[in-house]
Enzyme design. Structure first.
Site, PDB file in Angstrom:
ATOM      1  N   CYS A 164       4.046   9.861   1.738  1.00 11.86           N
ATOM      2  CA  CYS A 164       4.086  10.929   2.735  1.00 11.86           C
ATOM      3  C   CYS A 164       3.754  10.422   4.137  1.00 11.86           C
ATOM      4  O   CYS A 164       4.514  10.638   5.081  1.00 11.86           O
ATOM      5  CB  CYS A 164       3.116  12.040   2.308  1.00 11.86           C
ATOM      6  SG  CYS A 164       3.026  13.371   3.491  1.00 11.86           S
ATOM      7  N   HIS A 187       4.694  41.681  18.793  1.00 10.20           N
ATOM      8  CA  HIS A 187       6.008  41.699  19.435  1.00 10.20           C
ATOM      9  C   HIS A 187       5.927  40.978  20.777  1.00 10.20           C
ATOM     10  O   HIS A 187       4.966  41.189  21.512  1.00 10.20           O
ATOM     11  CB  HIS A 187       6.466  43.144  19.673  1.00 10.20           C
ATOM     12  CG  HIS A 187       7.766  43.218  20.394  1.00 10.20           C
ATOM     13  ND1 HIS A 187       8.954  42.955  19.770  1.00 10.20           N
ATOM     14  CD2 HIS A 187       8.056  43.479  21.694  1.00 10.20           C
ATOM     15  CE1 HIS A 187       9.936  43.068  20.653  1.00 10.20           C
ATOM     16  NE2 HIS A 187       9.421  43.392  21.823  1.00 10.20           N
TER      17      HIS A 187
HETATM   18  P1  FAD Z   1       2.505   9.124  -2.961  1.00  7.35           P
HETATM   19  O1  FAD Z   1       2.409   9.697  -1.617  1.00  7.35           O
HETATM   20  O2  FAD Z   1       3.790   8.501  -3.368  1.00  7.35           O
HETATM   21  O3  FAD Z   1       1.346   8.033  -3.070  1.00  7.35           O
HETATM   22  C1  FAD Z   1       1.192   7.203  -4.171  1.00  7.35           C
HETATM   23  C2  FAD Z   1       0.333   6.006  -3.774  1.00  7.35           C
HETATM   24  O4  FAD Z   1      -0.031   5.297  -4.944  1.00  7.35           O
HETATM   25  C3  FAD Z   1       1.074   5.003  -2.889  1.00  7.35           C
HETATM   26  O5  FAD Z   1       0.278   4.693  -1.767  1.00  7.35           O
HETATM   27  C4  FAD Z   1       1.229   3.768  -3.792  1.00  7.35           C
HETATM   28  O6  FAD Z   1       1.200   2.545  -3.072  1.00  7.35           O
HETATM   29  C5  FAD Z   1       0.024   3.902  -4.688  1.00  7.35           C
HETATM   30  N1  FAD Z   1       0.141   3.237  -5.990  1.00  7.35           N
HETATM   31  C6  FAD Z   1       1.141   3.358  -6.897  1.00  7.35           C
HETATM   32  N2  FAD Z   1       0.857   2.646  -8.020  1.00  7.35           N
HETATM   33  C7  FAD Z   1      -0.347   2.056  -7.802  1.00  7.35           C
HETATM   34  C8  FAD Z   1      -1.180   1.214  -8.590  1.00  7.35           C
HETATM   35  N3  FAD Z   1      -0.859   0.853  -9.835  1.00  7.35           N
HETATM   36  N4  FAD Z   1      -2.340   0.790  -8.043  1.00  7.35           N
HETATM   37  C9  FAD Z   1      -2.694   1.142  -6.780  1.00  7.35           C
HETATM   38  N5  FAD Z   1      -1.955   1.953  -6.012  1.00  7.35           N
HETATM   39  C10 FAD Z   1      -0.797   2.415  -6.510  1.00  7.35           C
HETATM   40  N6  FAD Z   1       6.856  16.385   1.083  1.00  7.35           N
HETATM   41  C11 FAD Z   1       6.478  17.471   1.774  1.00  7.35           C
HETATM   42  O7  FAD Z   1       5.720  18.296   1.259  1.00  7.35           O
HETATM   43  N7  FAD Z   1       6.904  17.680   3.054  1.00  7.35           N
HETATM   44  C12 FAD Z   1       7.739  16.820   3.669  1.00  7.35           C
HETATM   45  O8  FAD Z   1       8.102  17.038   4.823  1.00  7.35           O
HETATM   46  C13 FAD Z   1       8.167  15.669   2.963  1.00  7.35           C
HETATM   47  N8  FAD Z   1       8.988  14.791   3.543  1.00  7.35           N
HETATM   48  C14 FAD Z   1       9.373  13.681   2.850  1.00  7.35           C
HETATM   49  C15 FAD Z   1      10.253  12.791   3.462  1.00  7.35           C
HETATM   50  C16 FAD Z   1      10.667  11.659   2.801  1.00  7.35           C
HETATM   51  C17 FAD Z   1      11.616  10.706   3.484  1.00  7.35           C
HETATM   52  C18 FAD Z   1      10.176  11.382   1.493  1.00  7.35           C
HETATM   53  C19 FAD Z   1      10.587  10.130   0.769  1.00  7.35           C
HETATM   54  C20 FAD Z   1       9.307  12.264   0.872  1.00  7.35           C
HETATM   55  C21 FAD Z   1       8.901  13.421   1.543  1.00  7.35           C
HETATM   56  N9  FAD Z   1       8.059  14.360   0.958  1.00  7.35           N
HETATM   57  C22 FAD Z   1       7.691  15.473   1.647  1.00  7.35           C
HETATM   58  C23 FAD Z   1       7.522  14.167  -0.395  1.00  7.35           C
HETATM   59  C24 FAD Z   1       6.084  13.615  -0.331  1.00  7.35           C
HETATM   60  O9  FAD Z   1       6.102  12.406   0.377  1.00  7.35           O
HETATM   61  C25 FAD Z   1       5.539  13.419  -1.729  1.00  7.35           C
HETATM   62  O10 FAD Z   1       5.643  14.620  -2.457  1.00  7.35           O
HETATM   63  C26 FAD Z   1       4.073  13.007  -1.671  1.00  7.35           C
HETATM   64  O11 FAD Z   1       3.906  11.813  -0.950  1.00  7.35           O
HETATM   65  C27 FAD Z   1       3.508  12.819  -3.086  1.00  7.35           C
HETATM   66  O12 FAD Z   1       2.177  12.457  -3.004  1.00  7.35           O
HETATM   67  P2  FAD Z   1       1.455  11.607  -4.133  1.00  7.35           P
HETATM   68  O13 FAD Z   1       0.040  11.488  -3.699  1.00  7.35           O
HETATM   69  O14 FAD Z   1       1.760  12.167  -5.455  1.00  7.35           O
HETATM   70  O15 FAD Z   1       2.148  10.159  -4.111  1.00  7.35           O
END
Ligand code: FAD
Ligand code: NAI
Length: 466
Positions: A41, A445
């Site tokens: 994100c 409004h």
């Molecule tokens: P992530 O943000 O993917 O974080 C996972 C983390 O885990 C990463 O830092 C990774 O390096 C780390 N990791 C993975 N495996 C390991 C391991 N074994 N050991 C240590 N670290 C590890 N969502 C919205 O709500 N609004 C938006 O406007 C939006 N825009 C987006 C635009 C784009 C281009 C993209 C690709 C996605 C967008 N999203 C948006 C979706 C949003 O980014 C994700 O839903 C969100 O980041 C998910 O959060 P998360 O914490 O589950 O995982």
């Protein structure tokens, strides 16, 4: 070292979970494999894409809207490196903010790949290959998702890019081919179209934005076409030839048939994202996945292995940052012995194009499939005073309410600032509002939000300005 909670991953799910756990007095650590905190994100997702959407929208407004408001500035000139710098500064500020918050809440941070080595044992391997084992009473998997790929098409992040490459293109492509009319395709397609690219979006289904209300998707597609984005629906890209100076993409009807070839300078592959579980050692630890490779959890975000939980993009549900955050808070509260909870019926969804598209709750198609009798109230922005005076009249608000109880079941907006306006609908639905509750609530409004009140009034066919 021994912790109450160790969170693997510092995206919006992971870092929020760690902060909430620390607030609740749990000894907490995070493990992150990337150089910066914040996950998809903050680094390559929500934040950089919104920076480019904002800047490119102003670029387009300067070119097309300023003159008619009496602001003569001449034709704007694009300085792409400066726009990229603006985006990067925004990312940097947000990423540093997470660093600060983790420190402030006394969350320990470990750099490296986390692997569940045994019950209660987490192994962290850093960049240099050094290993360290941490003890944890609870482990939260928050490892997010990765780009989905198409068989036979290699993403090189230069000419064939995922969203990550599309956020750092060094120049505006003359022709951009977007594969997938989902959120990423339409947001990043809009950015590059505004900056001067010819954009063709190829979508497998016979509609854009699957999952969104169809009426909204159809109307939004017409608006995007007016802006200059071309669509090829019910079609698939079966191959991309990279041998020449231009890419040559073969596009076939989804149902089968002969292919046509289309030239492009850059192809953006935006056909979805897949859960990321590489290196976690889940099979060895006995953590079950579902049939789509997502970590399987119960209603308390617990996996089948005691003490191991999972949240965010790596589990089922919409891949959205705010859904991941809310699960992060809920799981921290559950681990602390409290009653954490996420209301999956009220998760807003926003597409940050112009106009924006925002929805919360059920679509008309959902309600029909579930056999729920509903009434729809619709109000166009052409009849909203503020939208009219700003010359921003594309779109509408639609409210779906239960025929028997009048409870609001879904709200859909295509229009300027829809992403901010949908929060009112989410709060109303969280409190179990009826359409009459919204209709009788005084709205300032002239605001765009009056369109929500009018749509609520339209449920009983008594809107005033239509
Ligand atoms: P992530 O943000 O993917 O974080 C996972 C983390 O885990 C990463 O830092 C990774 O390096 C780390 N990791 C993975 N495996 C390991 C391991 N074994 N050991 C240590 N670290 C590890 N969502 C919205 O709500 N609004 C938006 O406007 C939006 N825009 C987006 C635009 C784009 C281009 C993209 C690709 C996605 C967008 N999203 C948006 C979706 C949003 O980014 C994700 O839903 C969100 O980041 C998910 O959060 P998360 O914490 O589950 O995982
Ligand atoms: P998506 O699931 O939104 O859209 C993918 C599209 O590609 C679908 O329309 C699908 O039918 C189509 N498709 C699949 N295979 C295809 C093929 N072979 N040929 C042509 N079309 C094909 O996925 P997207 O846009 O990649 O985004 C991934 C996730 O990131 C989304 O689930 C979304 O939740 C999240 N995201 C959220 C944003 C937001 O909230 N504003 C912004 C960007 C991403």
């Amino acid at each position: 070292m021994s912790y109450d909670v160790i969170v693997i991953g510092t995206g919006p799910g992971g870092y929020v979970c760690a902060i909430r756990a620390a607030q609740l007095g749990l000894k907490t650590a995070v493990v992150e494999k990337d150089k910066t905190f914040g996950g998809t994100c903050l680094n390559v997702g929500c934040i950089p894409s919104k920076a480019l959407l904002h800047a490119s929208e102003l670029f387009e407004e300067t070119a097309h809207s300023f003159g008619r408001m009496g602001i003569d500035v001449g034709a704007p000139k694009l300085n792409l490196p400066a726009m990229m710098k603006f985006k990067d500064e925004g990312v940097d500020g947000n990423v540093k903010g997470v660093d600060y918050l983790l420190k402030k809440n006394k969350v320990d941070t470990f750099r490296g790949v986390g692997r569940i080595a045994a019950p209660g044992k987490l192994e962290v391997t850093d960049e240099g290959g050094r290993k360290q084992t941490l003890d944890a009473r609870a482990v939260v998997i928050a490892t997010g998702s990765d780009v989905a790929r198409l068989k036979g098409i290699t993403i090189d992040e230069k000419r064939i890019v995922s969203s990550t490459g599309a956020l750092v293109l060094p120049k505006v492509p003359e022709k951009l081919l977007v594969v997938g009319a989902g959120v990423i395709g339409l947001e990043l397609g809009s950015v590059w179209r505004r900056l001067g690219a010819q954009v063709l979006v190829v979508e497998f289904l016979d509609r854009i934005l699957p999952g969104m209300d169809l009426d909204v998707a159809r109307s939004f597609q017409r608006i995007l076409q007016k802006q200059g984005i071309a669509f090829k629906l019910a079609s698939k890209v079966s191959a991309i030839d990279t041998s020449g100076a231009k890419l040559k993409a073969s596009i076939e009807p989804a149902a089968g048939g002969s292919a046509e070839t289309v030239d492009a300078d850059v192809a953006l592959i935006a056909v979805g994202r897949v859960p990321y579980t590489e290196g976690l050692g889940l099979a060895e630890a006995g953590v079950k996945l579902d049939n789509r490779g997502r970590v399987a959890v119960d209603a308390h975000l617990a996996t089948n292995v005691p003490g191991v939980y999972a949240i965010g993009d790596v589990i089922a549900g919409p891949m959205l940052a705010h859904k991941a955050e809310d699960e992060g808070v809920a799981v921290a509260e559950i681990i602390a012995g409290r009653a954490g909870h996420v209301n999956y019926d009220v998760i807003p969804n926003v597409i940050y194009t112009y106009p924006e598209v925002a929805s919360v709750g059920k679509s008309e198609e959902d309600l029909k499939a579930e056999g729920v009798a509903y009434q729809a109230g619709k109000f166009p922005f052409t009849a909203n005073g503020r939208a009219k005076v700003n010359h921003q009249t594309d779109g509408f608000v639609k409210i779906l309410a239960d025929t028997k109880t009048d409870r609001v079941l879904g709200v859909h907006i295509v229009g300027p600032d829809a992403g901010n306006m949908i929060a009112e609908a989410a709060v109303a639905m969280e409190f179990g509002a009826s359409s009459e509750d919204i209709a009788r609530t005084c709205h300032a409004h002239p605001t765009l939000s009056e369109a929500i009140k009018e749509a609520a009034m339209a449920v009983e066919k008594r809107s005033i300005h239509m």
